[in-house]
Design a protein around this motif. Structure first.
Motif, PDB file in Angstrom:
ATOM      1  N   ASN A 184       4.115 -39.257  17.954  1.00 53.51           N
ATOM      2  CA  ASN A 184       3.356 -38.110  18.408  1.00 53.51           C
ATOM      3  C   ASN A 184       1.725 -38.776  18.583  1.00 53.51           C
ATOM      4  OD1 ASN A 184       2.430 -35.734  19.463  1.00 53.51           O
ATOM      5  ND2 ASN A 184       1.900 -34.759  17.257  1.00 53.51           N
ATOM      6  N   ARG A 185       1.666 -40.130  19.037  1.00 51.35           N
ATOM      7  CA  ARG A 185       0.474 -40.688  19.295  1.00 51.35           C
ATOM      8  C   ARG A 185       0.103 -41.109  20.840  1.00 51.35           C
ATOM      9  NH1 ARG A 185       0.812 -45.080  16.281  1.00 51.35           N
ATOM     10  NH2 ARG A 185       1.108 -46.446  17.979  1.00 51.35           N
ATOM     11  N   TYR A 186      -1.036 -40.674  21.501  1.00 48.36           N
ATOM     12  CA  TYR A 186      -0.997 -40.985  22.646  1.00 48.36           C
ATOM     13  C   TYR A 186      -2.331 -42.205  23.009  1.00 48.36           C
ATOM     14  CZ  TYR A 186       0.532 -36.576  24.245  1.00 48.36           C
ATOM     15  OH  TYR A 186       1.506 -35.272  24.497  1.00 48.36           O
ATOM     16  N   GLY A 187      -2.156 -42.793  24.040  1.00 47.08           N
ATOM     17  CA  GLY A 187      -3.233 -43.860  23.831  1.00 47.08           C
ATOM     18  C   GLY A 187      -4.680 -43.572  23.912  1.00 47.08           C
ATOM     19  N   LEU A 188      -4.908 -42.675  24.542  1.00 45.99           N
ATOM     20  CA  LEU A 188      -6.246 -42.203  24.661  1.00 45.99           C
ATOM     21  C   LEU A 188      -6.510 -40.609  24.732  1.00 45.99           C
ATOM     22  CD1 LEU A 188      -9.284 -43.167  25.673  1.00 45.99           C
ATOM     23  CD2 LEU A 188      -8.288 -42.773  28.047  1.00 45.99           C
ATOM     24  N   ALA A 189      -7.574 -40.296  24.001  1.00 48.18           N
ATOM     25  CA  ALA A 189      -8.230 -38.843  23.959  1.00 48.18           C
ATOM     26  C   ALA A 189      -9.323 -38.690  24.694  1.00 48.18           C
ATOM     27  CB  ALA A 189      -8.201 -38.341  22.533  1.00 48.18           C
ATOM     28  N   PHE A 190      -9.627 -37.717  25.541  1.00 48.73           N
ATOM     29  CA  PHE A 190     -10.936 -37.408  26.111  1.00 48.73           C
ATOM     30  C   PHE A 190     -10.863 -36.039  26.410  1.00 48.73           C
ATOM     31  CE2 PHE A 190      -7.972 -38.746  29.617  1.00 48.73           C
ATOM     32  CZ  PHE A 190      -8.328 -38.000  30.638  1.00 48.73           C
ATOM     33  N   SER A 191     -11.971 -35.531  27.388  1.00 46.52           N
ATOM     34  CA  SER A 191     -11.918 -33.949  27.546  1.00 46.52           C
ATOM     35  C   SER A 191     -12.204 -34.022  28.824  1.00 46.52           C
ATOM     36  CB  SER A 191     -13.286 -33.659  26.558  1.00 46.52           C
ATOM     37  OG  SER A 191     -13.529 -31.988  27.017  1.00 46.52           O
ATOM     38  N   ALA A 192     -11.474 -33.399  29.512  1.00 42.20           N
ATOM     39  CA  ALA A 192     -11.677 -32.714  30.807  1.00 42.20           C
ATOM     40  C   ALA A 192     -11.568 -30.906  31.096  1.00 42.20           C
ATOM     41  CB  ALA A 192     -10.452 -33.339  31.702  1.00 42.20           C
ATOM     42  N   ILE A 193     -12.135 -30.670  29.903  1.00 44.56           N
ATOM     43  CA  ILE A 193     -12.174 -28.999  29.923  1.00 44.56           C
ATOM     44  C   ILE A 193     -13.162 -28.547  30.944  1.00 44.56           C
ATOM     45  CG2 ILE A 193     -14.273 -29.115  28.268  1.00 44.56           C
ATOM     46  CD1 ILE A 193     -12.868 -26.741  26.896  1.00 44.56           C
ATOM     47  N   ALA A 194     -12.936 -27.215  31.317  1.00 49.76           N
ATOM     48  CA  ALA A 194     -13.710 -26.806  32.681  1.00 49.76           C
ATOM     49  C   ALA A 194     -14.958 -26.196  32.222  1.00 49.76           C
ATOM     50  CB  ALA A 194     -12.711 -25.581  33.324  1.00 49.76           C
ATOM     51  N   ASP A 195     -15.956 -27.124  31.520  1.00 51.07           N
ATOM     52  CA  ASP A 195     -17.276 -26.764  31.371  1.00 51.07           C
ATOM     53  C   ASP A 195     -18.154 -27.895  31.473  1.00 51.07           C
ATOM     54  OD1 ASP A 195     -16.888 -28.045  28.903  1.00 51.07           O
ATOM     55  OD2 ASP A 195     -16.765 -26.244  27.656  1.00 51.07           O
ATOM     56  N   GLU A 196     -19.226 -27.921  30.869  1.00 50.24           N
ATOM     57  CA  GLU A 196     -20.354 -28.850  30.995  1.00 50.24           C
ATOM     58  C   GLU A 196     -19.899 -29.919  30.334  1.00 50.24           C
ATOM     59  OE1 GLU A 196     -23.526 -30.730  32.864  1.00 50.24           O
ATOM     60  OE2 GLU A 196     -22.805 -28.719  33.248  1.00 50.24           O
TER      61      GLU A 196
END
Length: 412
Positions: A184-196
């Motif tokens: 249950n491990r992804y290579g990368l985490a980042f945020s593409a949330i719909a706000d600033e």
């Protein structure tokens, strides 16, 4: 007769004493709205208290206002003449306040100041408070983005964390090797949330490819958004990337469910302590060999509203904030906005060196008085492409049209 004479003499002495004694003026009281919460360790409250102690002729009444409300509340207060003297505003919104005459132009006071030297600011923070040649606020500190690495996961994947991915291609290749569905491990985490926060994370990718916020639908924007889309489509990053804020995304890294993460220095003041693995930081990867480095510039600024009855006293407080920037990293979880304002014995010294290097490339969002509308257009574009409601080109074309309209409406 004796009592009458004595009483008259006493009254005369009292009157004489009152006339000859210096009259102490009441301290000036400044009202200050901030996103900081009333906690002993929060910067606004700490510095306001210290400033009062050093300047007994000035009192500062600090009020917490939520991040989501402070700009609109301040604009409404200015319109009714009931605003505070000082207000904390997210740096891309300084242009909005300056263009509408809501902020005092600090330029003349800065020129006369023996404390503040604009030449010492990093380019990004200085650009964030500048509008049409004037300086309308001062950074209270700064933040930016960098790449966090799980060193242990790198070694297990036979990768060297001392040689972090430097380009998008290397980032994708490493993320593929680090992704482990069974764990249950992804290579990368980042945020593409719909706000600033999502806009904050997306712009460096466009900028490294040669574009910018005012031209998102060119080849640079399309390649950046296509790259993001591929990371999610190929399950190198979670689909929850679209709904996770930066702190939530980073928690997946801390929990070991992502081997790399893109986030800022605020994670070092607490969240990173939960990591049960060796970790390190690196500069954000660039579009390709020879491409420019780019990162985002975050944090709030302190400005003086034009309705303030005490702008000179308020500016004295801004001078004090400027003079204390060397404390930002260790005490307040921020980067200094000023070159050579390094803290003594910085916490996490290697990470500090990474983030200070990244500050050289940190760019302001905008500046534009239409920034809130521009940011929403960018958010709609990347969310539309990542959910396959449109191709990256189609999504960015629609975003560019909305950006152009917003800028035209904001033009005088």
């Amino acid at each position: 007769m004796y009592r009458s004479t004595t009483a008259s003499l006493a009254a005369g002495l009292v009157a004489l004493a009152l006339q000859s004694s210096p009259v102490r003026a009441e301290p000036v009281t400044l009202t200050f709205w901030t996103i900081d919460k009333p906690d002993q360790a929060q910067q606004s409250y700490v510095l306001a208290h210290e400033f009062e102690t050093k300047n007994p002729d000035i009192r500062i009444a600090v009020k917490h206002v939520d991040f989501a409300d402070i700009s609109n509340d301040a604009i409404r207060a200015v319109a009714t003449g009931s605003g505070p003297d000082l207000v904390s505003i997210d740096n891309p919104e300084v242009a909005l306040f300056a263009s509408h005459g809501a902020f005092v132009d600090l330029t003349p006071m800065i020129k006369a100041s023996k404390i503040i030297d604009p030449a010492r600011f990093f380019p990004g923070p200085l650009a964030s408070v500048t509008w049409k040649g004037g300086i309308y606020a001062l950074p209270r500190g700064s933040n930016t983005l960098a790449l966090y690495l799980n060193d242990d996961a790198f070694r297990r994947a036979k990768l060297d964390p001392a040689r972090p991915p430097a380009t998008w291609a290397e980032l994708r290749a490493d993320a593929a090797k680090l992704t482990d569905p069974a764990a249950n491990r992804y290579g990368l985490a980042f945020s593409a949330i719909a706000d600033e926060e999502g806009t904050f994370q997306f712009l460096p990718w466009i900028q490294s490819a040669g574009g910018d916020w005012n031209k998102v639908n060119g080849a640079a924007g399309v390649s950046a958004l296509t790259f993001w889309q591929g990371l999610i489509d190929d399950k190198l990053a979670s689909r929850d990337t679209l709904v996770r804020a930066q702190t939530d995304s980073f928690q997946t890294f801390v929990a070991g469910n992502a081997a790399m993460a893109i986030s800022g220095p605020w994670e070092l003041s607490g969240p990173i302590a939960g990591a049960r693995f060796a970790w390190s930081t690196a500069l954000l990867p660039v579009a390709g060999p020879g491409a420019p480095h780019a990162s985002a510039l975050g944090e709030h600024t302190f400005g003086i509203l034009h309705t303030s009855a005490h702008p000179a006293a308020a500016f004295r407080f801004l001078e004090y904030v400027y003079s204390q920037e060397g404390r930002d990293w260790n005490e307040f979880g921020m980067l200094p906005s000023i070159r050579n304002a390094d803290p003594k014995n910085p916490a996490h010294p290697k990470a500090y060196a990474t983030f200070i290097e990244e500050m050289r490339y940190a760019r302001v969002r905008g500046p534009s008085p239409a920034w809130p509308s521009i940011s929403k257009a960018i958010q709609s574009a990347y969310q539309g492409a990542l959910t396959h409601q449109a191709t990256p080109q189609q999504a960015l074309d629609a975003g560019q049209s909305a950006i152009d309209s917003a800028r035209e409406e904001a033009s005088p």
